[in-house]
Design an enzyme around this catalytic site. Structure first.
Site, mmCIF file in Angstrom:
data_model
loop_
_atom_site.group_PDB
_atom_site.id
_atom_site.type_symbol
_atom_site.label_atom_id
_atom_site.label_comp_id
_atom_site.label_asym_id
_atom_site.label_seq_id
_atom_site.Cartn_x
_atom_site.Cartn_y
_atom_site.Cartn_z
ATOM 1 N N ASN A 27 0.567 -1.203 0.171
ATOM 2 C CA ASN A 27 -0.069 -0.375 0.090
ATOM 3 C C ASN A 27 0.866 1.471 0.112
ATOM 4 O OD1 ASN A 27 0.820 0.249 3.261
ATOM 5 N ND2 ASN A 27 -0.647 -1.584 2.337
ATOM 6 N N GLY A 42 -8.138 -3.959 -0.331
ATOM 7 C CA GLY A 42 -8.257 -4.951 -1.000
ATOM 8 C C GLY A 42 -8.052 -4.799 -2.291
ATOM 9 N N SER A 70 -6.501 0.505 3.425
ATOM 10 C CA SER A 70 -6.230 0.119 3.649
ATOM 11 C C SER A 70 -5.561 -0.538 5.406
ATOM 12 C CB SER A 70 -4.721 -0.081 3.247
ATOM 13 O OG SER A 70 -3.628 -0.889 4.193
ATOM 14 N N SER A 71 -6.017 -1.495 5.672
ATOM 15 C CA SER A 71 -5.699 -2.621 6.899
ATOM 16 C C SER A 71 -4.327 -2.186 7.354
ATOM 17 C CB SER A 71 -5.928 -3.541 6.827
ATOM 18 O OG SER A 71 -5.231 -4.339 6.277
ATOM 19 N N GLU A 72 -3.751 -1.341 6.585
ATOM 20 C CA GLU A 72 -1.972 -1.372 7.417
ATOM 21 C C GLU A 72 -1.823 0.585 7.960
ATOM 22 O OE1 GLU A 72 1.206 -4.645 6.427
ATOM 23 O OE2 GLU A 72 -0.144 -4.103 4.603
ATOM 24 N N HIS A 154 7.396 -9.914 6.464
ATOM 25 C CA HIS A 154 6.372 -9.308 6.300
ATOM 26 C C HIS A 154 6.809 -8.738 4.993
ATOM 27 C CE1 HIS A 154 2.418 -6.042 6.898
ATOM 28 N NE2 HIS A 154 2.824 -6.449 5.609
HETATM 29 ZN ZN LIG Z 1 1.942 -5.550 4.491
#
Ligand SMILES: [Zn+2]
Length: 216
Positions: A27, A42, A70-72, A154
């Site tokens: 992202n 997603g 974004s989940s981040e 990650h």
């Molecule tokens: Zn990531």
């Protein structure tokens, strides 16, 4: 439509073209005043438009837009809070950088470009689950005053004063990680000295003005 949003979409495409992204992992964000724009959660990057970007308030974490961020996003927020000089963040799960992240080994400063854009090795932030505040804190701490950090098991985070700089950091760290692995096959790998790294970094910061885009 603001310039910063157009620039963000362009950087997403460049990140995909550079092969740094698989699927929707990874992202990008860009800071503007007291908020930042970030890619949505997603979504297919090839279809992304400016209207899909999500606005996140830096202080409250409240988001605005047609999609979820974004989940981040916490990772981005924590770095912006700690590093006022940082205006853009690119986060990838690129293969070679993630290999180092999974071995929990720093990417060594063995090529001059990396010494120039990062100013030393790329350290590994302590492991925490993706999307958590703990990971965000660990990453911001391990980043320190550098421009890149690995997230254990990650991926990679690159930061910069603008989007093209943050993307360049990710590309150069990825390339250096690949070179580090290849050169280990040939024999011992020699890291640049702290003194040379400092000279290379200083040269990069002073000789490359904002109008001179390119490292040659
Ligand atoms: Zn990531």
């Amino acid at each position: 439509m603001s310039e910063i949003k157009r620039e963000l979409i362009k950087t997403v495409q460049q990140m995909c073209d550079a092969g740094l992204v698989l699927g929707t992992w990874g992202n990008i964000s860009a800071r503007q005043d007291d908020f930042f724009w970030i890619t949505p959660s997603g979504m297919d990057y090839q279809l992304l438009t400016c209207q899909d970007l999500v606005k996140v308030d830096l202080a409250s974490g409240k988001d605005e837009g047609r999609w979820k961020p974004s989940s981040e996003w916490r990772l981005h927020a924590a770095i912006y809070k700690k590093r006022p000089d940082c205006k853009a963040i690119v986060h990838t799960h690129s293969v070679y950088a993630t290999a180092f992240a999974s071995a929990r080994a720093a990417v060594p400063p063995i090529v001059e470009e990396m010494a120039q854009v990062v100013g030393g090795s790329v350290e590994v932030a302590e492991y925490a689950l993706a999307g958590s505040w703990q990971l965000a804190e660990n990453a911001a701490r391990a980043l320190g005053s550098k421009t890149a950090v690995l997230l254990a098991n990650h991926g990679l985070v690159g930061v910069g004063k603008n989007l093209s700089e943050a993307l360049k950091v990710c590309q150069i760290v990825e390339k250096t990680a690949q070179i580090a692995l290849l050169s280990r096959v040939l024999g011992p790998v020699y890291t640049l000295s702290a003194d040379d790294i400092r000279k290379l970094r200083d040269f990069y910061l002073t000789a490359y003005g904002p109008k001179k885009d390119g490292e040659e």
